[in-house]
Design a protein around this motif. Structure first.
Motif, PDB file in Angstrom:
ATOM      1  N   ALA A  87     -24.290  72.448 -54.409  1.00  0.00           N
ATOM      2  CA  ALA A  87     -24.850  72.500 -53.061  1.00  0.00           C
ATOM      3  C   ALA A  87     -25.407  71.150 -52.639  1.00  0.00           C
ATOM      4  O   ALA A  87     -25.338  70.777 -51.461  1.00  0.00           O
ATOM      5  CB  ALA A  87     -25.936  73.565 -53.001  1.00  0.00           C
ATOM      6  N   LEU A  88     -25.965  70.406 -53.573  1.00  0.00           N
ATOM      7  CA  LEU A  88     -26.508  69.093 -53.255  1.00  0.00           C
ATOM      8  C   LEU A  88     -25.417  68.023 -53.174  1.00  0.00           C
ATOM      9  O   LEU A  88     -25.489  67.112 -52.348  1.00  0.00           O
ATOM     10  CB  LEU A  88     -27.552  68.696 -54.302  1.00  0.00           C
ATOM     11  N   LEU A  89     -24.410  68.140 -54.042  1.00  0.00           N
ATOM     12  CA  LEU A  89     -23.348  67.142 -54.052  1.00  0.00           C
ATOM     13  C   LEU A  89     -22.360  67.334 -52.908  1.00  0.00           C
ATOM     14  O   LEU A  89     -21.817  66.358 -52.385  1.00  0.00           O
ATOM     15  CB  LEU A  89     -22.580  67.203 -55.377  1.00  0.00           C
ATOM     16  N   GLY A  90     -22.099  68.573 -52.538  1.00  0.00           N
ATOM     17  CA  GLY A  90     -21.074  68.872 -51.545  1.00  0.00           C
ATOM     18  C   GLY A  90     -21.171  68.037 -50.284  1.00  0.00           C
ATOM     19  O   GLY A  90     -20.191  67.388 -49.880  1.00  0.00           O
ATOM     20  N   PRO A  91     -22.343  68.012 -49.613  1.00  0.00           N
ATOM     21  CA  PRO A  91     -22.454  67.213 -48.387  1.00  0.00           C
ATOM     22  C   PRO A  91     -22.246  65.723 -48.629  1.00  0.00           C
ATOM     23  O   PRO A  91     -21.719  65.022 -47.768  1.00  0.00           O
ATOM     24  CB  PRO A  91     -23.888  67.511 -47.915  1.00  0.00           C
ATOM     25  N   LEU A  92     -22.669  65.221 -49.782  1.00  0.00           N
ATOM     26  CA  LEU A  92     -22.456  63.806 -50.083  1.00  0.00           C
ATOM     27  C   LEU A  92     -20.970  63.507 -50.259  1.00  0.00           C
ATOM     28  O   LEU A  92     -20.452  62.511 -49.756  1.00  0.00           O
ATOM     29  CB  LEU A  92     -23.203  63.410 -51.354  1.00  0.00           C
TER      30      LEU A  92
ATOM     31  N   VAL B  50     -14.770  61.253 -59.718  1.00  0.00           N
ATOM     32  CA  VAL B  50     -13.568  61.718 -60.407  1.00  0.00           C
ATOM     33  C   VAL B  50     -13.069  62.974 -59.712  1.00  0.00           C
ATOM     34  O   VAL B  50     -13.865  63.865 -59.388  1.00  0.00           O
ATOM     35  CB  VAL B  50     -13.868  62.040 -61.890  1.00  0.00           C
ATOM     36  N   VAL B  51     -11.766  63.061 -59.483  1.00  0.00           N
ATOM     37  CA  VAL B  51     -11.142  64.288 -58.987  1.00  0.00           C
ATOM     38  C   VAL B  51     -10.081  64.713 -59.996  1.00  0.00           C
ATOM     39  O   VAL B  51      -9.179  63.931 -60.318  1.00  0.00           O
ATOM     40  CB  VAL B  51     -10.496  64.097 -57.600  1.00  0.00           C
ATOM     41  N   LEU B  52     -10.215  65.933 -60.522  1.00  0.00           N
ATOM     42  CA  LEU B  52      -9.247  66.463 -61.489  1.00  0.00           C
ATOM     43  C   LEU B  52      -8.305  67.447 -60.798  1.00  0.00           C
ATOM     44  O   LEU B  52      -8.717  68.210 -59.928  1.00  0.00           O
ATOM     45  CB  LEU B  52      -9.963  67.173 -62.636  1.00  0.00           C
ATOM     46  N   GLY B  53      -7.056  67.452 -61.241  1.00  0.00           N
ATOM     47  CA  GLY B  53      -6.069  68.351 -60.667  1.00  0.00           C
ATOM     48  C   GLY B  53      -5.964  69.679 -61.370  1.00  0.00           C
ATOM     49  O   GLY B  53      -5.206  70.553 -60.936  1.00  0.00           O
ATOM     50  N   THR B  54      -6.700  69.865 -62.474  1.00  0.00           N
ATOM     51  CA  THR B  54      -6.708  71.121 -63.224  1.00  0.00           C
ATOM     52  C   THR B  54      -8.156  71.477 -63.542  1.00  0.00           C
ATOM     53  O   THR B  54      -9.036  70.620 -63.455  1.00  0.00           O
ATOM     54  CB  THR B  54      -5.917  70.986 -64.538  1.00  0.00           C
ATOM     55  N   PRO B  55      -8.428  72.729 -63.923  1.00  0.00           N
ATOM     56  CA  PRO B  55      -9.809  73.099 -64.261  1.00  0.00           C
ATOM     57  C   PRO B  55     -10.385  72.196 -65.335  1.00  0.00           C
ATOM     58  O   PRO B  55      -9.701  71.797 -66.277  1.00  0.00           O
ATOM     59  CB  PRO B  55      -9.665  74.547 -64.764  1.00  0.00           C
TER      60      PRO B  55
ATOM     61  N   GLY C 281     -19.225  69.115 -59.070  1.00  0.00           N
ATOM     62  CA  GLY C 281     -19.344  69.933 -57.865  1.00  0.00           C
ATOM     63  C   GLY C 281     -17.965  70.169 -57.282  1.00  0.00           C
ATOM     64  O   GLY C 281     -16.957  70.111 -57.986  1.00  0.00           O
ATOM     65  N   SER C 282     -17.898  70.433 -56.000  1.00  0.00           N
ATOM     66  CA  SER C 282     -16.618  70.585 -55.316  1.00  0.00           C
ATOM     67  C   SER C 282     -16.772  70.010 -53.927  1.00  0.00           C
ATOM     68  O   SER C 282     -17.868  69.886 -53.408  1.00  0.00           O
ATOM     69  CB  SER C 282     -16.185  72.058 -55.239  1.00  0.00           C
ATOM     70  N   ALA C 283     -15.642  69.650 -53.342  1.00  0.00           N
ATOM     71  CA  ALA C 283     -15.694  69.023 -52.014  1.00  0.00           C
ATOM     72  C   ALA C 283     -14.476  69.421 -51.217  1.00  0.00           C
ATOM     73  O   ALA C 283     -13.593  68.631 -50.943  1.00  0.00           O
ATOM     74  CB  ALA C 283     -15.775  67.512 -52.141  1.00  0.00           C
TER      75      ALA C 283
ATOM     76  N   VAL D  11     -14.431  68.111 -58.938  1.00  0.00           N
ATOM     77  CA  VAL D  11     -14.925  66.793 -58.533  1.00  0.00           C
ATOM     78  C   VAL D  11     -16.200  66.485 -59.306  1.00  0.00           C
ATOM     79  O   VAL D  11     -17.072  67.338 -59.440  1.00  0.00           O
ATOM     80  CB  VAL D  11     -15.213  66.749 -57.019  1.00  0.00           C
ATOM     81  N   ALA D  12     -16.302  65.257 -59.802  1.00  0.00           N
ATOM     82  CA  ALA D  12     -17.501  64.828 -60.522  1.00  0.00           C
ATOM     83  C   ALA D  12     -18.028  63.526 -59.944  1.00  0.00           C
ATOM     84  O   ALA D  12     -17.257  62.651 -59.553  1.00  0.00           O
ATOM     85  CB  ALA D  12     -17.210  64.634 -62.005  1.00  0.00           C
ATOM     86  N   VAL D  13     -19.350  63.420 -59.898  1.00  0.00           N
ATOM     87  CA  VAL D  13     -20.035  62.172 -59.587  1.00  0.00           C
ATOM     88  C   VAL D  13     -20.575  61.626 -60.902  1.00  0.00           C
ATOM     89  O   VAL D  13     -21.214  62.357 -61.668  1.00  0.00           O
ATOM     90  CB  VAL D  13     -21.185  62.404 -58.596  1.00  0.00           C
ATOM     91  N   VAL D  14     -20.303  60.356 -61.162  1.00  0.00           N
ATOM     92  CA  VAL D  14     -20.715  59.747 -62.425  1.00  0.00           C
ATOM     93  C   VAL D  14     -21.625  58.558 -62.138  1.00  0.00           C
ATOM     94  O   VAL D  14     -21.220  57.622 -61.436  1.00  0.00           O
ATOM     95  CB  VAL D  14     -19.504  59.267 -63.249  1.00  0.00           C
ATOM     96  N   LEU D  15     -22.860  58.627 -62.648  1.00  0.00           N
ATOM     97  CA  LEU D  15     -23.747  57.463 -62.652  1.00  0.00           C
ATOM     98  C   LEU D  15     -23.377  56.671 -63.898  1.00  0.00           C
ATOM     99  O   LEU D  15     -23.613  57.113 -65.028  1.00  0.00           O
ATOM    100  CB  LEU D  15     -25.209  57.892 -62.683  1.00  0.00           C
ATOM    101  N   LEU D  16     -22.764  55.520 -63.702  1.00  0.00           N
ATOM    102  CA  LEU D  16     -22.096  54.818 -64.791  1.00  0.00           C
ATOM    103  C   LEU D  16     -23.056  54.158 -65.767  1.00  0.00           C
ATOM    104  O   LEU D  16     -24.147  53.711 -65.391  1.00  0.00           O
ATOM    105  CB  LEU D  16     -21.153  53.767 -64.222  1.00  0.00           C
TER     106      LEU D  16
END
Length: 257
Positions: A9-14, A42-47, A67-69, A92-97
């Motif tokens: 829910a927090l990542l979606g709008p971002l 990162v966007v993955l094409g499979t689960p 999250g998802s977008a 979809v993943a957000v990564v703080l590197l």
């Protein structure tokens, strides 16, 4: 790596892009993330495999949020045929590197058996995650059908241009490889395989012959035939660009060569 309704829910709008400064600040506080930092998407094409979402930072110190977008069906970014419309709804993943950067994040996903997947360029703030998500989705589209590749956009820029304009890619393939595509599959595959080997061997006929297990004259003759069929010369840089790009479109096609 973390996931769940609250994180989504927090990542979606971002990830959707166009987040207001207030929303960015609220999401940063809720997720425990700095508003400014080195991020990749990162966007993955499979689960996503269960091992990927284990709690805690990985060995490089990178922190992951899943999250998802999904692009809204009525939005401009979800126009039919767009990269966003084809990518929407995937993992979809957000990564703080960590110190090793996006290359390590991609390697981590490969180690855990994820894929196919696209990794965005590094951005400097949470406010840029929407743009990063779109670029990661484009990178995903450069993966060959059925592959388990994890690719960074910066490694696939020519292919990214092609998948971003599918109607032009289709036209390019027909214009450059049209006569080649009329051959029987086995004959076509032989010429395509020879061209790929020649390119991978830096334009060396001798090295390509060694890789293919045939005489160098055989490679030379196949390449000359390909030049006649396509009306393009491998020795002319501009025409070679046409051939390389058409070969990339063929690689990305769901049809075998």
């Amino acid at each position: 790596m973390r996931r769940g309704t609250r994180y989504g829910a927090l990542l979606g709008p971002l990830l959707a892009g166009g987040a207001t400064p207030d929303l960015v600040t609220r999401a940063a506080r809720g997720l425990g993330l700095p508003e400014r930092g080195r991020y990749t998407v990162v966007v993955l094409g499979t689960p996503v495999p269960d091992a990927v979402v284990a709690e805690g930072p990985d060995v490089d110190g990178a922190r992951w949020w899943w999250g998802s977008a999904e692009a809204s069906p009525g939005s401009a970014e979800a126009s039919p045929g767009s990269a966003e419309a084809r990518e929407g709804g995937r993992e979809v993943a957000v990564v703080l590197l960590g110190p090793a950067g996006a290359a390590r994040a991609a390697a981590r996903l490969r180690e855990l058996g994820a894929g196919p997947g696209g990794v965005s360029p590094v951005v400097g703030s949470l406010a840029e995650l929407g743009a990063a998500r779109r670029l990661a989705g484009t990178a995903l589209l450069t993966c060959a059908p059925g592959s388990r590749e994890i690719v960074r956009l910066d490694e696939r820029l020519p292919a990214a241009l092609l998948v971003s304009r599918p109607e032009l890619s289709t036209r390019l393939l027909a214009e450059v490889f049209g006569p080649l595509l009329t051959l029987v599959p086995a004959e076509r595959s032989l010429l395509v395989e020879t061209l790929e080997a020649w390119l991978e061997c830096g334009g060396s006929v001798g090295r390509a012959a060694g890789r293919l297990g045939c005489h160098r004259n055989t490679v030379f003759n196949r390449l000359r035939r390909l030049e006649r069929l396509t009306a393009r010369s491998l020795s002319r840089p501009r025409e070679l660009v046409d051939l390389v790009l058409a070969l990339e479109v063929l690689r990305l096609s769901s049809a075998p060569p």
